[in-house]
Design a protein around this motif. Structure first.
Motif, mmCIF file in Angstrom:
data_model
loop_
_atom_site.group_PDB
_atom_site.id
_atom_site.type_symbol
_atom_site.label_atom_id
_atom_site.label_comp_id
_atom_site.label_asym_id
_atom_site.label_seq_id
_atom_site.Cartn_x
_atom_site.Cartn_y
_atom_site.Cartn_z
ATOM 1 N N ASP A 47 56.551 85.126 79.822
ATOM 2 C CA ASP A 47 57.265 83.990 79.244
ATOM 3 C C ASP A 47 56.286 82.893 78.834
ATOM 4 O O ASP A 47 56.451 82.263 77.788
ATOM 5 C CB ASP A 47 58.281 83.455 80.253
ATOM 6 N N TYR A 71 61.344 76.294 78.246
ATOM 7 C CA TYR A 71 60.446 76.962 79.203
ATOM 8 C C TYR A 71 60.672 76.444 80.619
ATOM 9 O O TYR A 71 60.739 77.216 81.574
ATOM 10 C CB TYR A 71 58.988 76.765 78.801
ATOM 11 N N ARG A 74 63.813 77.934 82.095
ATOM 12 C CA ARG A 74 63.619 79.325 82.513
ATOM 13 C C ARG A 74 62.772 79.415 83.783
ATOM 14 O O ARG A 74 63.057 80.200 84.668
ATOM 15 C CB ARG A 74 62.984 80.134 81.383
ATOM 16 N N ARG A 78 63.840 81.000 87.418
ATOM 17 C CA ARG A 78 63.054 82.008 88.142
ATOM 18 C C ARG A 78 62.744 81.541 89.558
ATOM 19 O O ARG A 78 62.810 82.313 90.510
ATOM 20 C CB ARG A 78 61.751 82.301 87.388
#
Length: 123
Positions: A47, A71, A74, A78
């Motif tokens: 990513d 970003y 994400r 995670r």
């Protein structure tokens, strides 16, 4: 005639089966967590590479901010997934009896007592 032992032995002393079984359960949980974390880190690196490519092709500050924000969202997802996996593994160890009762915070029973009513030396 058989003499009784000088010190009575508990059932845990007669064998090493329970500690070995517990070690096996804990090692499987650690292996599972390690696999989850490595998979998450691989996804994070992929990513990150895609994000750098998107930042390199960005045309303006608004687009850069959009890419960076996506970003970070994400990455946060995670991190939450890794934390949930670790929590599930620890809960699994607790339900298998490998750990004692987890300490729970005590509920507040009201306001704290004033300093004058607390026992002990005066300061």
């Amino acid at each position: 005639m058989q003499r009784p032992p000088a010190l009575p032995l508990g059932p845990a002393v007669f064998g090493v089966g329970t500690p070995l079984r517990r070690f096996g359960i804990a090692s499987r949980a650690a292996q599972t967590l390690g696999i989850e974390y490595l998979d998450s880190f691989k996804k994070a690196l992929d990513d990150l590479g895609a994000t750098w490519a998107a930042l390199a092709t960005a045309r303006g500050p608004a687009e850069i901010l959009t890419v960076q924000t996506a970003y970070l969202h994400r990455a946060g997802a995670r991190a939450a997934a890794r934390s949930a996996a670790a929590g599930d593994a620890m809960l699994g160890l607790t339900t298998l009896g490998l750990t004692g009762a987890l300490p729970r915070p005590q509920a507040a029973s009201g306001p704290a007592p004033a300093a004058a009513t607390c026992p002990g030396p005066a300061r």
